[in-house]
Design an enzyme around this catalytic site. Structure first.
Site, short mmCIF file in Angstrom:
data_model
loop_
_atom_site.label_atom_id
_atom_site.label_comp_id
_atom_site.label_asym_id
_atom_site.label_seq_id
_atom_site.Cartn_x
_atom_site.Cartn_y
_atom_site.Cartn_z
N HIS A 12 0.85 -1.17 -0.07
CA HIS A 12 0.02 0.08 -0.02
C HIS A 12 0.92 1.41 0.02
O HIS A 12 1.59 1.61 1.08
CB HIS A 12 -0.90 -0.11 1.08
CG HIS A 12 -1.83 1.04 1.24
ND1 HIS A 12 -3.11 0.97 1.52
CD2 HIS A 12 -1.74 2.53 1.27
CE1 HIS A 12 -3.79 1.99 1.66
NE2 HIS A 12 -2.95 3.19 1.29
N HIS A 14 1.65 5.27 -1.70
CA HIS A 14 1.61 6.38 -2.53
C HIS A 14 2.40 7.01 -3.03
O HIS A 14 3.49 7.52 -2.33
CB HIS A 14 0.64 7.44 -1.48
CG HIS A 14 -0.83 6.98 -0.81
ND1 HIS A 14 -1.91 7.18 -1.46
CD2 HIS A 14 -0.79 6.34 0.18
CE1 HIS A 14 -2.90 6.79 -0.75
NE2 HIS A 14 -2.24 5.97 0.19
N ARG A 16 2.24 9.34 -5.73
CA ARG A 16 1.75 10.79 -6.23
C ARG A 16 2.40 10.99 -7.71
O ARG A 16 2.32 10.02 -8.70
CB ARG A 16 2.44 11.89 -5.42
CG ARG A 16 2.21 11.92 -4.08
CD ARG A 16 0.80 11.72 -3.48
NE ARG A 16 0.74 11.92 -1.95
CZ ARG A 16 -0.54 11.40 -1.21
NH1 ARG A 16 -1.13 10.96 -1.81
NH2 ARG A 16 -0.41 11.56 -0.07
N ASN A 40 -5.27 7.48 -5.87
CA ASN A 40 -5.74 8.61 -5.39
C ASN A 40 -5.10 9.84 -5.94
O ASN A 40 -4.64 10.71 -5.01
CB ASN A 40 -6.04 8.67 -4.01
CG ASN A 40 -4.96 8.64 -3.11
OD1 ASN A 40 -3.77 8.10 -3.57
ND2 ASN A 40 -4.87 9.15 -1.75
N LYS A 95 -9.16 -0.18 -5.76
CA LYS A 95 -9.26 0.25 -4.42
C LYS A 95 -10.26 0.98 -4.25
O LYS A 95 -10.68 2.02 -5.34
CB LYS A 95 -7.89 1.34 -4.25
CG LYS A 95 -8.01 2.03 -2.86
CD LYS A 95 -7.54 1.13 -1.88
CE LYS A 95 -7.76 2.11 -0.48
NZ LYS A 95 -6.60 2.94 -0.41
N HIS A 134 -10.45 1.07 1.93
CA HIS A 134 -10.34 2.04 2.85
C HIS A 134 -11.29 1.79 3.80
O HIS A 134 -12.58 2.50 3.49
CB HIS A 134 -9.89 3.63 2.23
CG HIS A 134 -9.69 4.40 3.48
ND1 HIS A 134 -8.55 5.03 3.56
CD2 HIS A 134 -10.23 4.82 4.60
CE1 HIS A 134 -8.49 6.12 4.63
NE2 HIS A 134 -9.29 5.60 5.35
N HIS A 168 -4.65 -0.71 5.58
CA HIS A 168 -3.98 0.05 6.92
C HIS A 168 -4.85 -0.20 8.27
O HIS A 168 -5.47 0.82 8.86
CB HIS A 168 -3.81 1.37 6.48
CG HIS A 168 -4.74 2.05 5.78
ND1 HIS A 168 -6.14 2.19 6.19
CD2 HIS A 168 -4.69 2.88 4.63
CE1 HIS A 168 -6.92 2.88 5.22
NE2 HIS A 168 -5.79 3.43 4.34
N ASP A 240 1.46 2.39 3.59
CA ASP A 240 0.47 3.75 3.59
C ASP A 240 1.55 4.92 3.58
O ASP A 240 1.03 5.89 4.07
CB ASP A 240 -0.56 3.57 4.33
CG ASP A 240 -1.69 4.65 4.22
OD1 ASP A 240 -1.56 5.28 2.89
OD2 ASP A 240 -2.27 5.09 4.89
N HIS A 244 3.32 14.46 1.73
CA HIS A 244 2.95 15.76 1.33
C HIS A 244 3.65 16.77 1.70
O HIS A 244 4.88 16.51 2.36
CB HIS A 244 1.71 16.18 2.47
CG HIS A 244 0.42 15.24 2.24
ND1 HIS A 244 -0.52 15.52 1.54
CD2 HIS A 244 0.01 13.94 2.88
CE1 HIS A 244 -1.43 14.37 1.60
NE2 HIS A 244 -1.23 13.58 2.40
N ALA A 256 -3.51 14.77 5.82
CA ALA A 256 -3.39 13.38 6.47
C ALA A 256 -2.22 12.73 5.81
O ALA A 256 -2.46 12.61 4.38
CB ALA A 256 -4.51 12.69 6.46
C1 NCD Z 1 -3.28 9.01 2.29
C2 NCD Z 1 -2.96 10.11 1.16
O1 NCD Z 1 -2.38 11.00 1.55
O2 NCD Z 1 -3.09 9.89 0.13
N1 NCD Z 1 -3.36 9.50 3.58
C3 NCD Z 1 -3.28 8.99 4.62
O3 NCD Z 1 -3.62 9.80 5.83
N2 NCD Z 1 -3.20 7.73 4.97
C4 NCD Z 1 -4.58 8.53 1.75
C5 NCD Z 1 -5.04 7.41 2.70
O4 NCD Z 1 -4.59 6.11 2.28
O5 NCD Z 1 -5.94 7.27 3.28
ZN ZN Z 2 -3.07 4.93 1.70
#
Ligand code: NCD
Ligand code: ZN
Length: 337
Positions: A12, A14, A16, A40, A95, A134, A168, A240, A244, A256
């Site tokens: 899992h 991200h 970007r 996402n 997802k 999720h 998660h 996860d 950011h 988040a």
């Molecule tokens: C994730 C994100 O920033 O894309 N944020 C997070 O707090 N885990 C999205 C997600 O997996 O919920």
């Molecule tokens: Zn995530």
């Protein structure tokens, strides 16, 4: 003390896009054989063309590293069997986000009407496409995941041939659900094995530990640790890791996500060794995932870690990692493959 992990997998992740992808992609591809890539983006990855194009941008960002991005689409109940057949060979999972529950999930599912979801989920069962979820309601923040367990159970019993991955997980209730249904599996992050809500908000607010789902109570963390550390076969590592830019974390209205990709294996080695379960780390970071996602091809890579201090950088590009500027007990000393 040294440990070698074969084919580490992050189920899992991200990554970007654009400049952020160029910064964070290589930090995963250096030490992992592959990762399940979350869809996402803005807009979310929801067509075959977007998925193929995103995969090639990831491969380009990761340069020469041996690394397979396992692609996912953003679930929509409008996906038909014909569409899923046409895209099946390009993806590893789909997802599902409840609408608006986390970063860039506005176009997700609301209501969880089984009749509305049935055509797509039946087709996914038949085509053996796993569904990653999720799992949070929009109830009180500490109860969202526990409240979602009844939806997991409803889906697991209505679609017994569908592999459902509870993403998660953060609660005792989700751990308990795992053993009730053959077709429920779970990923667990690094940060939820380490922190509780106290670490996020018990003292000065820690924006770099703020994520969805929010870290829960000590007894929840205990339940997660128990199944992770024993190498429970239905549980896999999914970081996860969710980068950011610093200004969006250290601001009024903190985004988040916890960024852990470059420290994950080092911290896991310390955690497993500290609990005298280092022999189960291989199952948690690779073998279980290979068995659950039994169609994936995993490129060869071995990562050796040694008990040798590693000072976590204060920043990677514009992203502040978990444990920034702190010293970890384990370092990666060799990567083959
Ligand atoms: C994730 C994100 O920033 O894309 N944020 C997070 O707090 N885990 C999205 C997600 O997996 O919920
Ligand atoms: Zn995530």
């Amino acid at each position: 003390m040294s440990i070698t992990i074969n084919q580490p997998l992050d189920m899992h992740l991200h990554l970007r896009d654009k400049a952020m992808l160029k910064t964070v992609g290589p930090l995963s591809s250096a030490s992992f054989s592959g990762a399940i890539i979350m869809p996402n983006l803005v807009p979310p990855v929801s067509t075959k063309e977007e998925l193929i194009a995103y995969k090639s941008r990831i491969i380009e960002a990761c340069g020469e590293d041996t690394f397979t991005p396992y692609m996912t689409l953003f679930f929509k109940p409008s996906y038909t069997k014909e569409f899923l057949k046409s895209v099946k060979d390009e993806l590893t999972a789909i997802k599902l986000y409840p609408a608006g529950i986390t970063t860039n999930s506005e176009g997700g599912v609301s209501g969880f009407d089984v009749n509305e979801l049935r055509p797509t989920l039946d087709a996914m069962s038949e085509l053996e496409i796993p569904l990653c979820i999720h799992g949070e309601t929009n109830g009180f923040v500490m109860d969202r995941e526990a409240e979602f367990v009844s939806i997991y159970e409803m889906l697991a019993s209505n679609f017994p041939k569908l592999k459902i991955i509870m993403e998660h997980i953060t609660t005792r209730e989700s751990v308990e659900a795992l053993d009730k249904f053959d077709n429920l599996y779970a990923t667990i992050t690094l940060h939820h094995l380490l922190i509780t809500l106290d670490d996020v908000a018990g003292g000065m607010l820690q924006p770099h530990l703020f994520c969805k789902p929010i870290a829960k109570r000590p007894e929840d963390r205990e339940a997660l640790r128990r199944v992770a550390l024993e190498g429970h076969p239905k549980v896999m590592f999914g970081s996860d890791s969710a980068p950011h830019p610093q200004h969006t974390k250290e601001s009024c209205g903190c985004a988040a996500g916890v960024f852990t990709a470059p420290i994950a294996l080092q911290v896991l080695a310390e955690l497993f060794e500290g609990h005298s379960t280092i022999e189960n780390l291989q199952a948690f970071v690779s073998n279980n995932a290979k068995a659950i996602y039994n169609h994936i091809k995993v490129p060869h890579k071995t990562v050796t870690l040694e008990k040798k201090p590693f000072i976590v950088p204060a920043k990677y590009g514009d992203v502040v990692p978990m444990y920034a500027s702190e010293t970890l007990a384990y370092s990666i000393v060799n990567i083959q493959g």
